[in-house]
Design a protein around this motif. Structure first.
Motif, PDB file in Angstrom:
ATOM      1  N   ASN A   1      22.631  31.674  22.450  1.00 55.03           N
ATOM      2  CA  ASN A   1      23.965  32.245  22.647  1.00 55.03           C
ATOM      3  C   ASN A   1      24.425  32.989  21.399  1.00 55.03           C
TER       4      ASN A   1
ATOM      5  N   LYS B   1      33.552  30.747  20.997  1.00 50.15           N
ATOM      6  CA  LYS B   1      32.526  30.173  21.874  1.00 50.15           C
ATOM      7  C   LYS B   1      33.132  29.722  23.197  1.00 50.15           C
TER       8      LYS B   1
ATOM      9  N   GLN C   1      32.317  31.174  26.937  1.00 45.75           N
ATOM     10  CA  GLN C   1      31.873  30.314  28.031  1.00 45.75           C
ATOM     11  C   GLN C   1      32.711  30.540  29.282  1.00 45.75           C
TER      12      GLN C   1
ATOM     13  N   LYS D   1      31.791  33.924  30.709  1.00 49.04           N
ATOM     14  CA  LYS D   1      30.472  33.883  31.334  1.00 49.04           C
ATOM     15  C   LYS D   1      30.530  33.215  32.698  1.00 49.04           C
TER      16      LYS D   1
END
Length: 230
Positions: free
Chosen positions: A137, A182, A186, A189
């Motif tokens: 990632n 992050k 997430q 995504k």
């Protein structure tokens, strides 16, 4: 490239062409600046603690077990300790060096910051904040992360009074911004993996109309949500 980076990279050993290193340390962090000035392949590197690495200039090709990918400026990775990588420098030369930064943060500093986040600022899904390494990632450095990186390098490389205190505060800020970035990635995504997701509709609408002034009511209505729920 910023004047900060230009001044620091002038201090690197010019006799070492592959991954010449300039290091600075405080009580809680170690900053490593790397520079490669020739094409090279399969250069092995690993760190003994969790590391945050960020590209500054040029291009690398990173190899982890069966995974490989390009690593470009304003991209970052969080790697677990002892996570071995093989690095290619396909475009590096004297006039176009490849440059990157590796930040090693003390485990205690990471733990203390995560405890603070979990105590004061719980995630929406109630799960705990964690800073785990994952070469799968890549993180795109937003303006906040870019500024945090420069601030930490500036503090670590200086002779300022109370340098360790300043680096501690700057490191906490970096960790918090990393966690937020992050978590946001997430969410985006998972949102884009399901076109029926209401947030997908909202994000898709914003991106398609990024130059248009819009209200929360307008975006909420696109997602079939009330302003309060949105």
């Amino acid at each position: 490239m910023s004047l900060l980076y230009e001044n620091l990279y002038r201090k690197i050993d010019t006799n070492q062409l592959v991954e010449a290193r300039l290091s600075y340390a405080t009580d809680n962090i170690e900053v490593n600046l790397f520079e490669t000035k020739t094409r090279a392949f399969d250069f092995a590197l690993k760190f003994n603690d969790l590391s945050f690495i960020s590209m500054i200039k040029g291009k690398k090709v990173m190899h982890f077990d069966n995974d490989e990918f390009e690593f470009l400026p304003e991209e970052s990775l969080i790697l677990d300790k002892y996570d071995k990588m093989l690095i290619d420098f396909p475009e590096a030369d004297i006039d176009n060096p490849t440059q990157c930064m590796a930040l090693i943060i003390s485990p205690d500093e990471i733990l203390n910051t995560l405890n603070l986040l979990n105590e004061k600022h719980q995630k929406l899904d109630k799960s705990e904040w964690k800073l785990d390494g994952s070469h799968n990632n890549k993180i795109e450095n937003d303006i906040f992360l870019q500024n945090d990186i420069k601030k930490i390098i500036s503090i670590a490389s200086s002779d300022r009074n109370h340098k360790s205190v300043l680096s501690k505060l700057a490191t906490q800020q970096l960790i918090i911004n990393l966690m937020q970035t992050k978590f946001r990635n997430q969410i985006l995504k998972s949102t884009y993996s399901d076109s029926n997701n209401q947030l997908f509709l909202a994000v898709d609408y914003i991106r398609k109309n990024i130059d248009t002034l819009m209200s929360i009511d307008e975006v909420a209505s696109v997602a079939y949500m009330s302003k309060q729920t949105f």
